[in-house]
Design an enzyme around this catalytic site. Sequence first.
Site, short mmCIF file in Angstrom:
data_model
loop_
_atom_site.label_atom_id
_atom_site.label_comp_id
_atom_site.label_asym_id
_atom_site.label_seq_id
_atom_site.Cartn_x
_atom_site.Cartn_y
_atom_site.Cartn_z
N GLY A 109 9.53 18.25 -38.30
CA GLY A 109 8.47 19.05 -38.92
C GLY A 109 7.16 18.30 -38.87
O GLY A 109 7.12 17.07 -39.00
N LYS A 153 17.62 7.66 -31.59
CA LYS A 153 17.49 7.26 -33.00
C LYS A 153 18.51 6.18 -33.34
O LYS A 153 18.22 5.26 -34.12
CB LYS A 153 17.66 8.49 -33.89
CG LYS A 153 16.49 9.47 -33.75
CD LYS A 153 16.78 10.84 -34.34
CE LYS A 153 15.60 11.78 -34.17
NZ LYS A 153 15.93 13.19 -34.40
N LYS A 184 9.73 8.48 -29.60
CA LYS A 184 10.94 7.67 -29.57
C LYS A 184 11.21 7.04 -28.21
O LYS A 184 11.94 6.06 -28.11
CB LYS A 184 12.16 8.54 -29.95
CG LYS A 184 12.09 9.09 -31.36
CD LYS A 184 13.21 10.06 -31.62
CE LYS A 184 12.97 11.40 -31.00
NZ LYS A 184 12.36 12.45 -31.74
N GLY A 242 12.43 28.07 -32.67
CA GLY A 242 11.55 26.99 -32.22
C GLY A 242 12.08 25.60 -32.51
O GLY A 242 11.35 24.61 -32.48
N GLU A 265 14.15 21.36 -28.41
CA GLU A 265 13.13 20.64 -27.62
C GLU A 265 12.86 21.40 -26.32
O GLU A 265 13.75 22.10 -25.80
CB GLU A 265 13.65 19.25 -27.25
CG GLU A 265 13.98 18.36 -28.42
CD GLU A 265 12.79 17.54 -28.92
OE1 GLU A 265 11.74 17.53 -28.25
OE2 GLU A 265 12.93 16.93 -30.00
N VAL A 285 12.93 8.16 -36.94
CA VAL A 285 14.28 8.51 -37.41
C VAL A 285 14.12 9.23 -38.75
O VAL A 285 13.57 8.67 -39.70
CB VAL A 285 15.15 7.24 -37.61
CG1 VAL A 285 16.56 7.64 -38.04
CG2 VAL A 285 15.21 6.42 -36.33
N THR A 320 2.64 11.32 -28.42
CA THR A 320 2.96 12.13 -27.23
C THR A 320 4.48 12.35 -27.17
O THR A 320 5.24 11.69 -27.87
CB THR A 320 2.45 11.48 -25.91
OG1 THR A 320 3.13 10.24 -25.71
CG2 THR A 320 0.95 11.22 -25.95
N GLY A 373 12.24 11.87 -39.44
CA GLY A 373 10.94 12.54 -39.69
C GLY A 373 10.31 11.98 -40.96
O GLY A 373 10.04 10.79 -41.07
N PHE A 398 -1.95 15.38 -29.43
CA PHE A 398 -2.53 16.20 -30.51
C PHE A 398 -1.78 17.52 -30.62
O PHE A 398 -2.36 18.59 -30.56
CB PHE A 398 -4.03 16.39 -30.28
CG PHE A 398 -4.79 16.73 -31.53
CD1 PHE A 398 -4.71 15.93 -32.67
CD2 PHE A 398 -5.59 17.86 -31.58
CE1 PHE A 398 -5.40 16.25 -33.83
CE2 PHE A 398 -6.31 18.19 -32.73
CZ PHE A 398 -6.21 17.38 -33.86
N1 HSE Z 1 14.81 17.63 -31.74
C1 HSE Z 1 14.82 16.82 -32.92
C2 HSE Z 1 15.82 17.38 -33.92
C3 HSE Z 1 13.44 16.74 -33.50
O1 HSE Z 1 16.29 18.50 -33.72
O2 HSE Z 1 16.16 16.71 -34.88
C4 HSE Z 1 13.22 15.57 -34.40
O3 HSE Z 1 13.34 14.34 -33.75
#
Ligand code: HSE
Length: 336
Positions: free
Chosen positions: A314, A223, A124, A205, A208, A151, A95, A153, A8
């Site tokens: 996003g 991906k 993923k 931000g 990861e 893949v 998650t 978003g 969440f």
């Molecule tokens: N860390 C990934 C990116 C997030 O920068 O594209 C989306 O999978």
Amino acid sequence: MRIILCGFGVVGQSLVKLFESRSDELYSKYGLKPRVVGVFDSKGSTIDPSGLNFKKLVDTKKKFGTVKNYASIKNSMSGVEMLKNVEADVLIETTASNYKDAEPGMTHITTAMKRGMHVISVNKGPLALAFPSLLELATYNQVMLKFSGTVGGGTPILDYAKNSLSGERITSFAGILNGTTNYILTNMGTGISYEDALKDAKDKGYVEADESLDLDGLDAAAKLVILANWILGIKVTLPDINCTGIRKVTLDDIKKAEKNNCSIKLIASSDKELVVGPKEIPNDDPLCVNGTLNAIAFTSEHSGTQTIIGKGAGGTETASSILRDLLDIRQEIARD
Ligand code: HSE
């Protein structure tokens, strides 16, 4: 449709907000009435077979940092316990991706499928490490496994290749599948050092929590595994990808590329082999997108090369991909 939501964070919260804001339309237009019967986050869970209140879920998470405080009796059921004990039609797995053992997502997905639940995963990790066997498990248990948000978003890259190009034979593809590294390389193109560009990406931000997933190309490689299995029908997992990240790209490399009217991009491609690595791309190639954008060019036998461009990450964007998958499941169930 009864839903268990595992995870969440930003995506899960965006999804329930989407359910809340579009509930009338989802029902009148698509006959979809999403009923979230259980939510699990890293600190606890909450259950209500008659359906949890979307706004209260988001407010509780905001106030306490967990959904555990949703009801007066605090629930510490794990995701797996919830999946074993609560009746639901669909698991939505959001998650965090983990490329070591894919947990806890892997156990969530396999438990749900064994109980006859359909699964939507934007995680993923399980797909990168075990795509072929997860698809087999779904077939064996006669459930649907959907993953369009893994893949691109919200950009429907997988759906485009699978459905819009149906009947075509896709011979190869090449894409920018990681927004963070694209942002860093784009900024380096303006003369900023790797370290400063990385710091800026962190401040915004984008990076990861485990920066290696972006910088060493693991996210892009995951991906690529999903694309290779789903689009090309090649049964591969993460260790099969020849993967190099962007840590060794220097400003000199970028200047050299500029002299050839090119930019350096982290490209995931399927030509002779499955590769992720930095590559010079001509500036006038539609694939050469900047900032955090993703792009992928599919080359097909009869229809040539087509490039799709869009945001690859996003909360709301990824939530929209989950909604797409949910509507697909709803329609397939109705058809049956
Ligand atoms: N860390 C990934 C990116 C997030 O920068 O594209 C989306 O999978």
